[in-house]
Scaffold this motif. Structure first.
Motif, short mmCIF file in Angstrom:
data_model
loop_
_atom_site.label_atom_id
_atom_site.label_comp_id
_atom_site.label_asym_id
_atom_site.label_seq_id
_atom_site.Cartn_x
_atom_site.Cartn_y
_atom_site.Cartn_z
N LEU A 186 37.72 -4.80 25.19
CA LEU A 186 37.86 -5.89 24.23
C LEU A 186 37.79 -7.24 24.92
O LEU A 186 37.25 -8.20 24.37
N ARG A 187 38.33 -7.33 26.14
CA ARG A 187 38.22 -8.58 26.89
C ARG A 187 36.75 -8.90 27.18
O ARG A 187 36.31 -10.05 27.07
N PHE A 188 35.99 -7.87 27.54
CA PHE A 188 34.56 -8.06 27.81
C PHE A 188 33.84 -8.55 26.55
O PHE A 188 33.08 -9.53 26.59
N HIS A 189 34.08 -7.89 25.42
CA HIS A 189 33.39 -8.30 24.20
C HIS A 189 33.86 -9.67 23.71
O HIS A 189 33.08 -10.40 23.09
N ALA A 190 35.11 -10.02 23.98
CA ALA A 190 35.58 -11.37 23.62
C ALA A 190 34.81 -12.42 24.42
O ALA A 190 34.43 -13.47 23.89
N ARG A 191 34.58 -12.15 25.72
CA ARG A 191 33.80 -13.09 26.54
C ARG A 191 32.37 -13.19 26.03
O ARG A 191 31.78 -14.28 25.98
N VAL A 192 31.80 -12.06 25.65
CA VAL A 192 30.42 -12.07 25.13
C VAL A 192 30.36 -12.86 23.82
O VAL A 192 29.44 -13.65 23.59
N ALA A 193 31.36 -12.65 22.95
CA ALA A 193 31.38 -13.36 21.67
C ALA A 193 31.55 -14.86 21.89
O ALA A 193 30.91 -15.67 21.20
#
Length: 460
Positions: free
Chosen positions: A377-384
């Motif tokens: 989720l941290r990874f996808h938050a950075r991508v978002a």
């Protein structure tokens, strides 16, 4: 997927893993209860899960339910076994099959170490091993390339350039930078070699498990195929896998170190010209693969913020292609958001402030600052958050870039990018190639100024 649905799905997967492992013969089946099951970030084509089974630390690789490919999963399992036999460090294979909750899967041991490139290239704990890694990777590739193509039945082995061109054509989206690369690759192709081996296909920083002692494992074999072994060497040296480092071989060292390790391991190093050809080829291949992943989102087949943002990374690879061909140079372009970019803008009447731009910035800040329960989720938050920055820059610069691009095309007698791309392919701009390249270069700079302006300054 809602939190409740995801929790239910994880519980079902845990039960399925427990049942499957308990049926394995011998010590492999004496694993105990599955605990700590969690999905990991990364892995654009397959799901990756970490879990424990008794005192064993394991990894599950699983096809997404919408795209099962049992033959490819079986090949990956066979590749792990064959590579281990050739002395390539790989995770030990535990089990694989066609149906774990209806999808093909592979279970292997979980290795200790690090895969995240920014840590491998910057953290002090890897400072001692970094200078040795390029040579070690060359030696590992030499071992891998002792495997003949028939070591694993069913490996694809089409002509690399024609196969890549066909993949690109399938998008029906002609791109001028891609056409320039295809022309160069066709005209500068190195002499055919009779040597064909197993090629990993994605051997690079990010798919290597490394600890302070060296390489622990080579991961992610789903793109393996039969081909020229120089392809793996060129792929590792691509700019994309240096992650900002000036060192060509995976960001770790010089090409010479890589090739010395390759020769020491028994491989025959390619000529500098052949290695460069494969670097250009690899950069084009990654361009097409980024566009392929974006299509999964655009088509609605597999909506994902990660795949959506990959669509805006295509221009990074177009720039890298121009760099590799000597058609552009690094340039520093200010990020329009660094100057404030209208962060405190008001809303358009009759709407109340904060305006759209300020709302986008607020959401981006929330995504970066909010605590996320796991790395995925941290990874996808950075991508978002990256996606929101792209949107903000496009709101600021989109109209000016559109007008400038239309003017460039008009000067070349083209209605759109497709006309320019097809004109380059047909040779219609051969007597004006400097003008055509200048137009392509300017459009790529504009696209990157919106998508990722820092990428423009990285060395080639």
């Amino acid at each position: 997927m809602t939190e409740t649905t995801e929790t239910t799905g994880t519980a079902a997967l845990k039960d399925a893993l427990t049942a499957r492992l308990s049926r394995l013969p011998g010590p492999a089946g004496d694993t105990g209860e599955v605990t700590g099951l969690r999905r990991l970030s990364g892995g654009a084509s397959r799901e990756t899960w970490a879990f424990d089974a008794g005192d064993r630390r394991l990894i599950l690789r699983r096809d997404p339910p919408a795209a099962p490919d049992p033959e490819a999963m079986a090949r990956e399992a066979a590749l792990l076994s064959a590579a281990a036999g050739a002395g390539v460090p790989v995770p030990a294979l535990v089990d694989h099959g066609d149906a774990l909750l209806g999808t093909p899967y592979l279970i292997m041991e979980r290795l200790d170490g690090e895969t995240i490139p920014r840590r491998l290239l910057r953290d002090a704990r890897f400072a001692e091993v970094r200078p040795r890694l390029a040579r070690e990777l060359g030696t590992i590739l030499a071992r891998l390339h002792t495997l003949p193509p028939d070591a694993v039945p069913g490996l694809p082995g089409d002509d690399p350039l024609s196969g890549l061109a066909a993949h690109y054509e399938g998008f029906a989206e002609p791109r001028p930078a891609v056409e320039l690369a295809l022309r160069w690759l066709d005209r500068h192709r190195p002499p055919a070699t009779a040597r064909r081996t197993v090629v990993h296909g994605d051997f690079r920083n990010g798919n290597l498990m490394i600890d302070p002692s060296g390489v622990r494992g080579v991961l992610d074999w789903e793109l393996a195929h039969a081909g020229d072994p120089a392809e793996d060497l060129g792929w590792l040296c691509m700019k994309a896998w240096r992650f900002g480092s000036p060192a060509p071989a995976g960001g770790f060292g010089a090409r010479e170190d890589l090739l010395e390790g390759y020769a020491a391991g028994g491989g025959t190093p390619p000529t500098p010209e052949a290695l460069h050809w494969w670097e250009v080829y690899g950069t084009l291949r990654w361009t097409v693969l980024c566009r392929h992943q974006a299509e999964r989102h655009l088509s609605g087949a597999d909506p994902s913020i990660e795949y959506a943002v990959l669509g805006r990374k295509v221009c990074e690879q177009e720039h890298d292609l121009l760099l590799a061909l000597g058609l552009t140079a690094p340039v520093t372009v200010p990020d329009p958001l660094d100057a404030g970019g209208g962060v405190r803008d008001g809303a358009s009447a009759p709407h109340d402030p904060p305006g759209a731009a300020a709302l986008i910035d607020a959401v981006g800040a929330f995504l970066i600052e909010a605590e996320q329960p796991d790395e995925r989720l941290r990874f996808h938050a950075r991508v978002a958050a990256s996606a929101l920055r792209i949107a903000r820059r496009e709101l600021l610069l989109g109209e000016a870039h559109r007008a400038a691009h239309q003017e460039r095309l008009r000067a070349l007698g083209c209605d759109d990018d497709a006309a320019l791309a097809l004109g380059i392919r047909a040779g219609r701009f051969d007597d004006r190639m400097d003008e055509a390249v200048a137009a392509v270069r300017a459009s790529v700079v504009d696209k990157l100024t919106v998508a990722n302006p820092r990428h423009l300054a990285l060395p080639g």
